[in-house]
Design a protein around this motif. Structure first.
Motif, PDB file in Angstrom:
ATOM      1  N   GLU A  23       0.830  -1.204   0.000  1.00  0.00           N
ATOM      2  CA  GLU A  23       0.000   0.000   0.000  1.00  0.00           C
ATOM      3  C   GLU A  23       0.867   1.258   0.000  1.00  0.00           C
ATOM      4  OE1 GLU A  23      -3.574   2.079   2.644  1.00  0.00           O
ATOM      5  OE2 GLU A  23      -3.234  -0.094   2.778  1.00  0.00           O
ATOM      6  N   THR A  24       0.563   2.154  -0.925  1.00  0.00           N
ATOM      7  CA  THR A  24       1.307   3.408  -1.028  1.00  0.00           C
ATOM      8  C   THR A  24       0.456   4.442  -1.757  1.00  0.00           C
ATOM      9  OG1 THR A  24       3.397   4.404  -1.741  1.00  0.00           O
ATOM     10  CG2 THR A  24       2.422   2.772  -3.214  1.00  0.00           C
ATOM     11  N   SER A  25       1.040   5.602  -2.020  1.00  0.00           N
ATOM     12  CA  SER A  25       0.343   6.664  -2.754  1.00  0.00           C
ATOM     13  C   SER A  25       1.130   7.018  -4.010  1.00  0.00           C
ATOM     14  CB  SER A  25       0.188   7.920  -1.878  1.00  0.00           C
ATOM     15  OG  SER A  25      -0.632   7.648  -0.763  1.00  0.00           O
ATOM     16  N   LEU A  26       0.403   7.168  -5.119  1.00  0.00           N
ATOM     17  CA  LEU A  26       1.017   7.525  -6.392  1.00  0.00           C
ATOM     18  C   LEU A  26       0.447   8.844  -6.896  1.00  0.00           C
ATOM     19  CD1 LEU A  26       0.993   4.065  -8.250  1.00  0.00           C
ATOM     20  CD2 LEU A  26       2.766   5.017  -6.772  1.00  0.00           C
ATOM     21  N   LYS A  27       1.158   9.467  -7.850  1.00  0.00           N
ATOM     22  CA  LYS A  27       0.753  10.760  -8.393  1.00  0.00           C
ATOM     23  C   LYS A  27      -0.109  10.584  -9.626  1.00  0.00           C
ATOM     24  CE  LYS A  27       5.375  12.507  -7.296  1.00  0.00           C
ATOM     25  NZ  LYS A  27       6.621  12.977  -7.906  1.00  0.00           N
ATOM     26  N   ARG A  28      -1.069  11.502  -9.794  1.00  0.00           N
ATOM     27  CA  ARG A  28      -1.822  11.593 -11.037  1.00  0.00           C
ATOM     28  C   ARG A  28      -1.393  12.852 -11.772  1.00  0.00           C
ATOM     29  NH1 ARG A  28      -7.938   9.809 -11.435  1.00  0.00           N
ATOM     30  NH2 ARG A  28      -7.215   9.806 -13.579  1.00  0.00           N
ATOM     31  N   PRO A  29      -1.594  12.911 -13.103  1.00  0.00           N
ATOM     32  CA  PRO A  29      -1.115  14.068 -13.874  1.00  0.00           C
ATOM     33  C   PRO A  29      -1.669  15.403 -13.384  1.00  0.00           C
ATOM     34  CG  PRO A  29      -1.825  12.304 -15.341  1.00  0.00           C
ATOM     35  CD  PRO A  29      -2.214  11.897 -13.960  1.00  0.00           C
ATOM     36  N   GLU A  30      -2.959  15.416 -12.940  1.00  0.00           N
ATOM     37  CA  GLU A  30      -3.577  16.675 -12.513  1.00  0.00           C
ATOM     38  C   GLU A  30      -3.209  17.064 -11.089  1.00  0.00           C
ATOM     39  OE1 GLU A  30      -6.813  13.455 -12.042  1.00  0.00           O
ATOM     40  OE2 GLU A  30      -5.079  13.899 -13.298  1.00  0.00           O
TER      41      GLU A  30
ATOM     42  N   LYS B 264      -3.540  15.221  -8.323  1.00  0.00           N
ATOM     43  CA  LYS B 264      -4.228  14.474  -7.272  1.00  0.00           C
ATOM     44  C   LYS B 264      -3.428  13.220  -6.915  1.00  0.00           C
ATOM     45  CE  LYS B 264      -8.912  15.930  -8.503  1.00  0.00           C
ATOM     46  NZ  LYS B 264     -10.235  15.468  -8.965  1.00  0.00           N
ATOM     47  N   ASN B 265      -3.601  12.780  -5.680  1.00  0.00           N
ATOM     48  CA  ASN B 265      -2.912  11.573  -5.218  1.00  0.00           C
ATOM     49  C   ASN B 265      -3.853  10.373  -5.269  1.00  0.00           C
ATOM     50  OD1 ASN B 265      -0.747  13.206  -4.722  1.00  0.00           O
ATOM     51  ND2 ASN B 265      -1.062  13.295  -2.511  1.00  0.00           N
ATOM     52  N   LEU B 266      -3.282   9.210  -5.518  1.00  0.00           N
ATOM     53  CA  LEU B 266      -4.043   7.966  -5.536  1.00  0.00           C
ATOM     54  C   LEU B 266      -3.560   7.061  -4.422  1.00  0.00           C
ATOM     55  CD1 LEU B 266      -4.131   6.848  -9.286  1.00  0.00           C
ATOM     56  CD2 LEU B 266      -6.070   7.572  -7.925  1.00  0.00           C
TER      57      LEU B 266
END
Length: 347
Positions: free
Chosen positions: A116-123, A125-127
């Protein structure tokens, strides 16, 4: 090229020789080999087609990289989540240490499951995601790349947070009911005896008793509100006009807005049909939002109130906005908490 054309199906070679000598045996072996090659190639193509279909159709993002983490292949779900410009896997991680940990664990165990972690989106926002991955080996059994399956759990995490919030509010409701019930009885006694004293006391001492009575009444109101909050009462629904209800609330606040030099801008959709609602509760919602707007502005501001109706979906939207100070970021998670306030007065 001849054999390649046979395997590709461009030529259907099948020698038919009835001779049973060495030439006949060789031709028979040749035909068997060609049939085997064709069958193997057909199975390989079918397998590739099946796994390409799974790759393309997966709702989870699938990313294939080389040993350096550079992207070799991304399925449609991955392109939708992360866009087309990402070139390397480590660019996606908000915390670079998480990427290092994933690679380290893969190299050690051969795979990673539900990391489990957090990734970046182009706009921007975090996922919130779960990563399952494994390494790929070349012919010499050396690691030549990685395959990542990324499941977006952002909505699930939000739902879990809402569930925890609901459980917390349920606990608060039980606590409020218990406290309110215990306080209610002695308060009733205080109010009753104070009223009795006021009747039998001289005029010069009634002022102090009235203060006691007034403050006890204020406490009683708070207790009643706590009990009302903790009890799930049935709504009283009836047909009503949203626009008329808003107009009614706005008219009751005219003087308040005028004193603070606040302008109201209305934009109502007249095609909205009547709706079945609990008018008292919805009126309270409108009143709270408008009062909050006026307090956020303080003075010399604008409050915009609009209604719109979507006939296709049968949905009504009511929007109330102001040009005041807004809500601080740290308070946004508390906007549905009962009795939470950032002001000195108010609940």
């Amino acid at each position: 090229s001849f054999f390649k054309s046979v395997v590709n199906g461009e030529k259907n070679l099948d020698f038919s020789i009835e001779s049973k000598d060495e030439i006949g045996e060789m031709v028979h072996s040749f035909n068997t080999m060609m049939a085997y090659l064709k069958e193997s190639d057909d199975k390989l193509r079918a397998s590739e087609s099946k796994y390409r279909h799974i790759f393309e159709g997966s709702k989870d993002a699938i990313i294939v990289t080389d040993c350096e983490g550079d992207l070799l292949d991304v399925n449609p779900a991955g392109r939708e989540l992360f866009g087309e410009k990402v070139k390397s896997m480590d660019e996606l991680f908000i915390n670079p240490e998480d990427y290092i940990q994933v690679i380290r664990e893969m190299n050690k165990r051969g795979f990673v499951k539900d990391y489990e972690t957090s990734l970046k989106r182009p706009e921007g926002k975090n996922l919130d995601v779960l990563i399952t991955a494994n390494y790929r080996l070349d012919e010499s059994f050396s690691i030549c790349g990685y395959e990542f399956i990324i499941k977006d759990i952002t909505e699930r995490k939000w739902m879990e947070q809402q569930l925890r919030q609901s459980e917390r509010l349920a606990s608060l409701g039980k606590l409020a009911a218990g406290v309110a019930h215990e306080i209610n009885n002695p308060l009733s006694v205080i109010l009753g005896y104070t009223k009795l004293l006021m009747k039998n006391s001289p005029e010069d001492s009634k002022g102090d008793l009235e203060k006691i009575y007034k403050n006890a009444q204020a406490c009683k109101k708070i207790v009643d509100d706590l009990l009302h909050f903790s009890r799930r009462s049935e709504p009283h629904r009836r047909q009503a006009s949203i626009n008329e209800l808003l107009d009614d609330v706005l008219s009751s606040l005219t003087n308040t807005f005028a004193e603070n030099k606040i302008t109201i801008e209305k934009s109502f959709d007249n095609t909205i049909p009547n709706v079945v609602i609990d008018t008292d509760r919805i009126r309270q919602v409108f009143m709270n939002l408008l009062m909050n707007a006026s307090q956020a502005i303080s003075s010399d501001g604008v409050v915009k109130v609009s209604t719109t109706y979507d006939a296709k979906t049968h949905r009504i939207q009511i929007a109330i906005s102001d040009n005041g100070c807004g809500i601080p970021k740290e308070s946004v998670s508390h906007i549905f908490d009962p009795f939470f306030t950032t002001r000195d007065k108010g609940t």
